[in-house]
Design an enzyme around this catalytic site. Sequence first.
Site, short mmCIF file in Angstrom:
data_model
loop_
_atom_site.label_atom_id
_atom_site.label_comp_id
_atom_site.label_asym_id
_atom_site.label_seq_id
_atom_site.Cartn_x
_atom_site.Cartn_y
_atom_site.Cartn_z
N THR A 109 -1.68 0.19 3.21
CA THR A 109 -1.87 1.02 2.02
C THR A 109 -0.49 1.35 1.46
O THR A 109 0.29 2.06 2.08
CB THR A 109 -2.62 2.31 2.37
OG1 THR A 109 -3.91 1.98 2.90
CG2 THR A 109 -2.82 3.17 1.12
N LYS A 184 -8.42 1.84 -3.05
CA LYS A 184 -8.22 2.48 -1.75
C LYS A 184 -7.71 3.91 -1.93
O LYS A 184 -8.13 4.82 -1.19
CB LYS A 184 -7.22 1.66 -0.93
CG LYS A 184 -6.80 2.29 0.41
CD LYS A 184 -7.95 2.41 1.38
CE LYS A 184 -7.54 3.11 2.68
NZ LYS A 184 -6.60 2.35 3.50
#
Length: 306
Positions: A109, A184
């Site tokens: 991420t 995300k």
Amino acid sequence: MPHTNDVGIPSRQAPEPVGYIGLGNMGAPMATRLLEWSGGLVVCDVRDDAVAPFLDKGARVGTPAELAASCSVVSVTVLDDAQVREVVAGPEGLLVNARDGLVIAVHSTIADSTAVELAQLCAERGVGFVDAPVSGGAPGAADGNLATMVGASEADFEVVKPTFELWAGLVVHAGAPGAGTRMKLARNLLHFVSFTATAEAARLAEAAGLSVADLGNVVRHTDAITGGAGAIMYRDTAEPVEPGDFWEGVFGHVRGLGEKDLTLALGLGGRLGVDLPLAAHSLTGLGDALGVGPGPLATEYEENHR
């Protein structure tokens, strides 16, 4: 070498090796699933003890440059933006020795701007770049049931999808590079904001003499049935619901239930001396969040607390 089919999407005559860099808590179980890939798996990690189990199961080990030269897809799961940049574009990174047609898939991420920047840099070298962060944590990785949100061109998505399906239960093509990371971040916003709400609910339960652990069991059980917060994400927009729309009745009903229950919870909190700021915010904002506007209980609460 890849060839192009009649719709312009690269395909391959036979599976080629895939690579995986970063064999930590998430990367190791994801890479383990790739041992099933018929073209073979090549792994890379700075720790010998992380690589050893893969060698025992038939994988090869290589440097990033060696993976870039021999693999069709190289997945990367490292700590942060700086490590991703180093692995992809550093002096000993993947781009130094990248073969034609290589697709780099980053599962860390990172910032969406980093994903876009690296995609542009890779494109200049004839390399595909995919940002494909995952959701589901270590349990999902162990079960091969992660969700992955993929930012990629159509062509690169078709290249990586077969390998992703070995470790993911849900593969979503979110859009162009950067879109996977944006999805995300939105998903994790919900995740961590809900933790704050969870703490508020736990304080209320504890003040009422209830078991927080038992409440947690109820939450996990019912969310598995209803889908939790995702149960209201069936529309294609977050805009207000148009009058007469099918969802007006559905979300109007949800608003009524929610405002009633939040009013009762706030009443209980008031009697027990438990401050519930998120509950108050949710009561006044639920109708707008659902796209149908506030109901009578929310309006009454606001009028009484001005």
